[in-house]
Design an enzyme around this catalytic site. Structure first.
Site, mmCIF file in Angstrom:
data_model
loop_
_atom_site.group_PDB
_atom_site.id
_atom_site.type_symbol
_atom_site.label_atom_id
_atom_site.label_comp_id
_atom_site.label_asym_id
_atom_site.label_seq_id
_atom_site.Cartn_x
_atom_site.Cartn_y
_atom_site.Cartn_z
ATOM 1 N N LYS A 147 0.810 -1.216 0.000
ATOM 2 C CA LYS A 147 0.000 0.000 0.000
ATOM 3 C C LYS A 147 0.848 1.273 0.000
ATOM 4 O O LYS A 147 0.328 2.355 -0.232
ATOM 5 C CB LYS A 147 -0.962 -0.015 1.189
ATOM 6 C CG LYS A 147 -1.999 -1.126 1.053
ATOM 7 C CD LYS A 147 -2.990 -1.143 2.201
ATOM 8 C CE LYS A 147 -4.125 -2.114 1.955
ATOM 9 N NZ LYS A 147 -3.738 -3.517 2.209
HETATM 10 C C1 LIG Z 1 -4.571 -4.579 1.684
HETATM 11 C C2 LIG Z 1 -3.843 -5.875 1.626
HETATM 12 C C3 LIG Z 1 -4.260 -6.924 0.768
HETATM 13 C C4 LIG Z 1 -5.512 -6.838 -0.070
HETATM 14 O O1 LIG Z 1 -5.400 -5.985 -1.172
HETATM 15 P P1 LIG Z 1 -6.715 -5.528 -1.985
HETATM 16 O O2 LIG Z 1 -6.196 -4.600 -3.027
HETATM 17 O O3 LIG Z 1 -7.614 -4.843 -0.989
HETATM 18 O O4 LIG Z 1 -7.342 -6.753 -2.557
HETATM 19 C C5 LIG Z 1 -3.491 -8.073 0.714
HETATM 20 N N1 LIG Z 1 -2.406 -8.227 1.488
HETATM 21 C C6 LIG Z 1 -1.974 -7.260 2.326
HETATM 22 C C7 LIG Z 1 -0.777 -7.510 3.169
HETATM 23 C C8 LIG Z 1 -2.681 -6.068 2.427
HETATM 24 O O5 LIG Z 1 -2.260 -5.119 3.275
#
Ligand SMILES: *Cc1c(COP(=O)(O)O)cnc(C)c1O
Length: 429
Positions: A107
Site C-alpha cells: 500500500k
Molecule cells: C490490503 C492488503 C491486501 C488486499 O489488497 P486488496 O487490493 O484490498 O485486494 C493483501 N495483502 C496485504 C498484506 C494487504 O495489506
C-alpha cells in the site's frame, strides 16, 4: 480524463475532483471514462525503460493535463523510491515482492502517489485544507501515515481499534507526528469503519473536505497497475504466458491489474486468491453476489466480506460472467491450508512467505494446472515481519528486524483514545 460514478447518478468529474472527493456524490465509486491501450512499441521496448518511465506512460492518460508532465514525473519518482523484485520461489513460480517500501506493505505505492497528488492540488496554499480520514485494521494505517507525512495542506486522521493491531503496526501509525493524528478507538475495526462512513455523510463536517485514502480513491487504486508492468518487464524474455495471483481483500490490486491488461499488457489469466472471506469465489461458482460479514483470519488484511472494488471489475467485463471467467478465477483457502503452504514453501524452497502471500501462492498453484506452459507470479503484499506473530511460530524461525521497522520501534506512541462518534467530531473540530 473524466471519471463517472458507477452508481450513474452524479456528474462526471476531473481527475482532481475525483481524488479530492474520494466517492461520488451518489456514493458510487469513480471509474475512468476511457482506457486507451498503450502502443505496441511500449511493450516491445519495455526492458529498456526505467520503472519511472513505465509508470509515467501507464498513468499519464488517467491524469491527463491536470498535473504537468514534469510534476507528474517528480511524483512518480518519489512514489517509486524502492525496488519491486521478482524472485523465483520454485520452477516457474515467482514472488513479486511489493514490500520493500517505507512501511513494508504494498500500500506504500498507492499512499505515496495519492498524497503527492493531493499535495500538488494544494500547492497554492488554498485556505481549504483536505482531511484524509481512514480506518485501519493494521496495514493501511501505516502506509497512509508514512505516505502523507509532511504533505502540504493535508491533515491525516487514522482510526484504529485499540489492542487489535500489532505493536509494529501501532507504532507505524502513532509515532510520526506532524500532520498525522492517530485515534485509538475503544472497539473493533468495524466500529472505526462505521465512524468514518458516518463522518463522510455528515453535512456538519463538510468544511473539512474529508476524503478517504483506501482503494476506493482512484489515486490510491490506479498506481497499483505499475507492479504488473514491472513484473512483465522482468519476465518478458522467457516468452511464456503469464498468470498472476493476487491475494485479495478489497480487490483493488487485482482490479488495477485488469486495467493493465486492458492497456495491452499481455496477461493470460488472473487469480483472485482469498481467505475464507469468499464472496467472490462463491459468485464465480453460482453467479450470485451475496456479501457476508467478514470473518477474522490470519491473513487479516483480506478479511473483507464485501470487496469494494469488485464493482469496478464487473464494469470492465460489462457483467458478462462467461467472458469474465475466461480471464479470471477465484479460490478460497482456510487458515490451516495457508499455514501448511507457508511451511511447505519454507521447507522446500527456503522462502519465507507471510500469510497473504501464501494464500496467493495457493491460488496460483491451483490455476497453473490449467496453464502448464505458463509462468506464475503471486504478489507478496507484505514483509513477513509485519505478521511475525503468525510467521515465527509457524516456521519456527526468528525474523531479523529490517531497518524500516527498527526506526519506529524506539519512538513514543502518541494517540488519542475515543469511544463515540461525538468524540470524533469534537476531535476534528
Ligand atoms: C490490503 C492488503 C491486501 C488486499 O489488497 P486488496 O487490493 O484490498 O485486494 C493483501 N495483502 C496485504 C498484506 C494487504 O495489506
Amino acid at each position: 480524463m473524466k471519471y463517472y460514478s458507477l452508481n450513474h447518478n452524479a456528474p462526471k468529474v476531473s481527475f482532481e475532483e475525483a481524488v479530492i472527493q474520494g466517492l461520488a456524490t451518489d456514493r458510487g465509486l469513480y471509474f475512468p471514462e476511457k482506457i486507451t491501450p498503450l502502443p505496441a512499441a511500449f511493450f516491445d521496448t519495455i526492458e529498456n525503460k526505467s520503472n519511472e518511465e513505465i509508470a509515467f506512460q501507464a498513468i499519464q492518460q488517467f491524469v491527463g493535463n491536470e498535473i504537468p508532465e514534469t510534476e507528474l514525473q517528480a511524483i512518480i519518482k518519489e512514489t517509486l523510491c524502492f525496488d519491486f523484485p521478482v524472485v523465483e520461489v520454485e520452477k516457474g513460480i515467482y514472488s513479486l515482492e511489493l514490500f520493500h517500501g517505507p512501511t513494508m506493505a504494498f500500500k506504500d505505492v498507492g499512499a505515496r502517489f495519492m498524497s503527492r497528488c493531493l499535495g500538488y492540488f494544494n500547492r497554492n496554499d488554498k485556505t481549504s485544507k483536505n482531511t484524509v480520514l481512514v480506518a485501519t485494521s493494521g496495514d493501511t494505517g501505516g502506509a497512509v501515515a508514512s505516505g502523507f507525512l509532511g504533505v502540504k495542506g493535508v491533515e491525516v486522521v487514522i482510526l484504529y481499534p485499540s489492542g487489535k493491531v500489532s505493536d509494529i503496526q501501532e507504532r507505524q501509525l502513532t509515532t510520526l507526528g506532524q500532520n498525522i493524528k492517530a485515534l485509538e478507538i475503544d472497539g473493533v475495526f468495524d466500529d472505526c469503519q462505521d465512524m468514518v462512513k458516518k463522518a463522510f455523510l455528515d453535512e456538519s463536517l463538510k468544511h473539512h473536505n474529508l476524503t478517504s485514502a483506501n482503494s476506493i480513491n482512484i489515486a490510491r487504486w490506479l498506481p497499483q497497475m505499475f507492479y504488473f508492468f514491472f513484473a512483465y518487464k522482468a519476465l518478458k524474455n522467457q516468452n511464456k504466458p503469464l498468470v498472476f495471483s493476487c491475494p485479495s481483500g478489497n480487490f483493488g490490486n487485482i482490479c488495477a491489474g485488469i486495467i493493465a491488461k486492458k492497456m495491452g499488457l499481455p496477461i493470460t489469466h488472473f487469480v483472485a486468491s482469498t481467505n475464507v472471506n469468499d464472496t467472490v469465489p462463491r459468485f464465480l461458482t453460482n453467479g450470485i453476489y451475496d456479501p457476508k460479514p467478514s470473518i477474522a483470519t490470519i491473513s487479516n488484511a483480506m478479511d473483507v466480506g464485501n470487496p469494494s472494488n469488485f464493482i469496478r471489475i464487473q464494469e470492465m467485463y460489462q457483467n458478462d460472467l462467461e467472458h469474465f471467467k475466461t480471464d479470471f478465477s477465484s479460490y478460497t483457502f482456510s487458515d490451516q491450508a495457508t499455514l501448511e503452504a507457508m511451511k511447505s514453501i519454507y521447507e522446500t524452497n527456503e522462502y519465507i512467505a507471510e500469510p497473504h502471500g501464501a494464500v496467493g501462492y495457493l491460488g496460483l498453484k491451483k490455476e497453473l494446472d490449467n496453464y502448464p506452459n505458463a509462468i506464475g507470479i503471486f504478489l507478496e503484499t507484505a514483509h513477513p515481519i509485519k505478521f511475525l506473530d503468525v510467521v515465527e511460530p509457524a516456521l519456527n524461525v526468528k525474523l531479523p528486524i529490517p531497518t524500516q521497522i527498527e526506526s519506529v520501534l524506539g519512538k513514543e506512541k502518541i494517540s488519542t483514545k475515543i469511544k463515540t462518534y461525538e468524540e470524533l467530531k469534537s476531535f476534528l473540530g
